[in-house]
Design a protein around this motif. Structure first.
Motif, PDB file in Angstrom:
ATOM      1  N   THR A 149      38.405  27.437  25.181  1.00 20.96           N
ATOM      2  CA  THR A 149      39.729  28.082  25.446  1.00 20.96           C
ATOM      3  C   THR A 149      40.426  27.291  26.817  1.00 20.96           C
ATOM      4  N   SER A 150      38.813  27.505  27.691  1.00 20.05           N
ATOM      5  CA  SER A 150      40.048  27.642  29.442  1.00 20.05           C
ATOM      6  C   SER A 150      39.962  26.017  29.667  1.00 20.05           C
ATOM      7  N   LEU A 151      39.169  25.429  28.454  1.00 21.74           N
ATOM      8  CA  LEU A 151      39.552  23.960  29.270  1.00 21.74           C
ATOM      9  C   LEU A 151      40.607  23.222  27.942  1.00 21.74           C
ATOM     10  N   GLN A 152      41.303  23.958  27.385  1.00 23.10           N
ATOM     11  CA  GLN A 152      42.404  23.213  26.214  1.00 23.10           C
ATOM     12  C   GLN A 152      43.742  23.418  27.421  1.00 23.10           C
ATOM     13  N   THR A 153      44.464  22.776  26.313  1.00 22.31           N
ATOM     14  CA  THR A 153      45.856  21.945  26.695  1.00 22.31           C
ATOM     15  C   THR A 153      46.164  23.655  25.659  1.00 22.31           C
ATOM     16  N   LYS A 154      48.057  23.635  26.002  1.00 22.80           N
ATOM     17  CA  LYS A 154      49.020  24.980  25.581  1.00 22.80           C
ATOM     18  C   LYS A 154      49.151  24.459  24.432  1.00 22.80           C
ATOM     19  N   LYS A 155      49.594  23.190  23.869  1.00 21.79           N
ATOM     20  CA  LYS A 155      49.609  22.538  23.348  1.00 21.79           C
ATOM     21  C   LYS A 155      48.476  23.130  22.045  1.00 21.79           C
ATOM     22  N   THR A 156      47.416  22.442  22.632  1.00 22.69           N
ATOM     23  CA  THR A 156      45.803  22.873  21.459  1.00 22.69           C
ATOM     24  C   THR A 156      45.338  24.604  21.324  1.00 22.69           C
ATOM     25  N   ILE A 157      46.386  25.255  22.341  1.00 24.04           N
ATOM     26  CA  ILE A 157      45.496  26.899  22.439  1.00 24.04           C
ATOM     27  C   ILE A 157      46.764  27.257  21.615  1.00 24.04           C
ATOM     28  N   ASP A 158      48.444  26.720  21.331  1.00 22.40           N
ATOM     29  CA  ASP A 158      49.370  27.212  20.303  1.00 22.40           C
ATOM     30  C   ASP A 158      49.132  26.680  18.878  1.00 22.40           C
ATOM     31  N   GLU A 159      48.561  25.929  18.611  1.00 20.81           N
ATOM     32  CA  GLU A 159      48.531  25.894  17.057  1.00 20.81           C
ATOM     33  C   GLU A 159      46.975  26.276  16.649  1.00 20.81           C
ATOM     34  N   ALA A 160      46.050  26.401  17.721  1.00 21.74           N
ATOM     35  CA  ALA A 160      44.876  27.150  17.627  1.00 21.74           C
ATOM     36  C   ALA A 160      45.355  29.355  17.020  1.00 21.74           C
ATOM     37  N   GLY A 161      46.369  29.589  17.336  1.00 27.96           N
ATOM     38  CA  GLY A 161      47.032  30.711  17.894  1.00 27.96           C
ATOM     39  C   GLY A 161      46.316  31.545  18.229  1.00 27.96           C
ATOM     40  N   GLY A 162      45.863  31.435  19.596  1.00 25.92           N
ATOM     41  CA  GLY A 162      44.415  31.605  20.564  1.00 25.92           C
ATOM     42  C   GLY A 162      43.676  31.297  20.466  1.00 25.92           C
ATOM     43  N   LEU A 163      42.705  32.337  21.050  1.00 31.01           N
ATOM     44  CA  LEU A 163      41.329  31.214  20.786  1.00 31.01           C
ATOM     45  C   LEU A 163      40.405  30.271  20.223  1.00 31.01           C
ATOM     46  N   VAL A 164      40.296  29.087  20.931  1.00 33.84           N
ATOM     47  CA  VAL A 164      40.193  27.732  20.259  1.00 33.84           C
ATOM     48  C   VAL A 164      38.728  27.905  20.454  1.00 33.84           C
ATOM     49  N   VAL A 165      38.299  27.556  18.551  1.00 33.86           N
ATOM     50  CA  VAL A 165      37.168  27.678  18.292  1.00 33.86           C
ATOM     51  C   VAL A 165      36.221  25.897  18.588  1.00 33.86           C
ATOM     52  N   ILE A 166      36.893  25.040  18.288  1.00 34.57           N
ATOM     53  CA  ILE A 166      36.918  23.611  17.936  1.00 34.57           C
ATOM     54  C   ILE A 166      37.896  23.023  19.080  1.00 34.57           C
ATOM     55  N   PRO A 167      37.121  22.542  20.340  1.00 31.41           N
ATOM     56  CA  PRO A 167      38.295  21.868  21.374  1.00 31.41           C
ATOM     57  C   PRO A 167      38.905  20.199  20.254  1.00 31.41           C
ATOM     58  N   LYS A 168      39.520  20.396  21.226  1.00 31.65           N
ATOM     59  CA  LYS A 168      40.206  19.058  21.144  1.00 31.65           C
ATOM     60  C   LYS A 168      40.939  18.086  22.484  1.00 31.65           C
ATOM     61  N   GLY A 169      39.940  17.791  23.549  1.00 26.45           N
ATOM     62  CA  GLY A 169      40.312  17.228  24.021  1.00 26.45           C
ATOM     63  C   GLY A 169      39.731  18.177  25.336  1.00 26.45           C
ATOM     64  N   ILE A 170      39.035  17.299  26.018  1.00 26.76           N
ATOM     65  CA  ILE A 170      38.941  18.742  27.939  1.00 26.76           C
ATOM     66  C   ILE A 170      39.876  18.536  28.698  1.00 26.76           C
ATOM     67  N   THR A 171      40.264  19.267  29.750  1.00 29.33           N
ATOM     68  CA  THR A 171      40.974  18.941  30.237  1.00 29.33           C
ATOM     69  C   THR A 171      40.903  20.192  31.520  1.00 29.33           C
TER      70      THR A 171
END
Length: 318
Positions: free
Chosen positions: A63-85
């Motif tokens: 979750t700390s390595l995800q963008t705001k768009k990815t976190i919003d799409e996951a609805g909070g905590l991210v389990v499967i990453p979509k890219g790294i930032t």
């Protein structure tokens, strides 16, 4: 004749195989070999325990390595990453309250650990010498502090009377010494061969030279373990700062993390990026948690090999 000249079967059965690097040590003769079901059950239990520990850590790091768009799409905590930032870490370490708090935590941990180890080693060495002045009464006094304490209010009044409020000494001195750690060090020092100490005295060595040239080099295992205990305690401490400090610029990293996670406050210097949508508040919170866990996770494996020798020898044999 063949049986006499050949290899005896009973000798082959009693031959002990040396364990390899990754093989299990030989089992005692009275212990039965584990069944396949028992081995499978142990493997499943250990796997579930590791999963229960690593899965939350994985979520925090991802979750700390995800963008705001990815976190919003996951609805909070991210389990499967979509890219790294690394935007969250760049902003946290680019200046501001979080970087200052991290430097405060590092400074308090280093200075506090050195001070605590110096006091603990000197006290433990003095108590380990049976002929030292008043060592029995001092030992009884230290043991009494493990069962009886003055409480929070007298401690706060003492710190205030000494003028330590709003100073970094308030983060070190109130919890500088642990009686348990002193007892472990003392027990380890007492197990050192008395012949070595006596031979050094015959050669003209004083107590300081005996301590630094003989006792401490032989006690590197327990010293490493106790140093890690003190370092983790200072790094994870937050309560002293919350009651003894009022200046936000002096707060350590743990207190800033509490403000972020519990009170949903934003560190100084990040409000603009969060308001413009460049950063997610959740990514900032997870990044601060990773920074708080990183030093302990990095240092623990290097000291792990000393735990068995340092703790068991000092605590059991003493």
């Amino acid at each position: 004749m063949t049986a006499v000249l050949g290899t005896r079967p009973d000798r082959e059965e009693t031959r002990v195989k040396k364990p390899g690097r990754w093989s299990a040590p030989p089992r005692p003769v009275w212990e039965e070999d584990p069944s396949r079901a028992g081995q499978a059950g142990k493997g499943i239990a250990l796997g579930l325990a590791c999963l229960a520990i690593l899965f939350p850590l994985w979520i925090v790091i991802v979750t700390s390595l995800q963008t705001k768009k990815t976190i919003d799409e996951a609805g909070g905590l991210v389990v499967i990453p979509k890219g790294i930032t690394f935007v969250a870490y760049q902003e946290l370490l680019g200046g501001g309250q979080v970087q200052r708090a991290a430097l405060v935590s590092v400074g308090v941990t280093v200075v506090g650990t050195l001070f605590s180890m110096a006091v603990s080693v000197l006290c433990a060495y003095g108590l380990s010498r049976s002929g030292s002045l008043g060592h029995r009464w001092i030992l009884m006094t230290l043991l009494a502090t493990m069962f009886f304490g003055a409480g929070l209010i007298p401690t706060y009044l003492l710190v205030q009377a000494l003028g330590l409020t709003d100073t970094y000494l308030a983060l070190i001195l109130p919890s500088a010494v642990s009686v348990f750690n002193i007892l472990v060090l003392r027990a380890f020092f007492m197990n050192i061969s008395q012949e070595l100490v006596d031979s050094a005295r015959i050669d003209g060595a004083g107590e300081w030279r005996i301590l630094f040239r003989i006792v401490m080099p032989l006690s590197r295992a327990v010293i490493a373990v106790i140093s890690l205990f003190y370092a983790v305690g200072y790094w994870s401490a937050w309560f002293n700062a919350s009651i003894y400090l009022t200046d936000q610029d002096m707060m350590p990293l743990q207190n800033v993390m509490i403000q972020l996670v519990q009170k949903q406050e934003r560190p100084v210097g990040l409000s603009a990026q969060i308001n413009t949508g460049q950063l997610s508040p959740l990514a900032i919170q997870m990044a601060v948690m990773v920074l708080a866990l990183l030093p302990v996770a990095v240092l623990s494996p290097f000291v792990q090999k000393h735990f068995k020798k340092g703790m068991l020898t000092g605590a059991v044999k003493g």
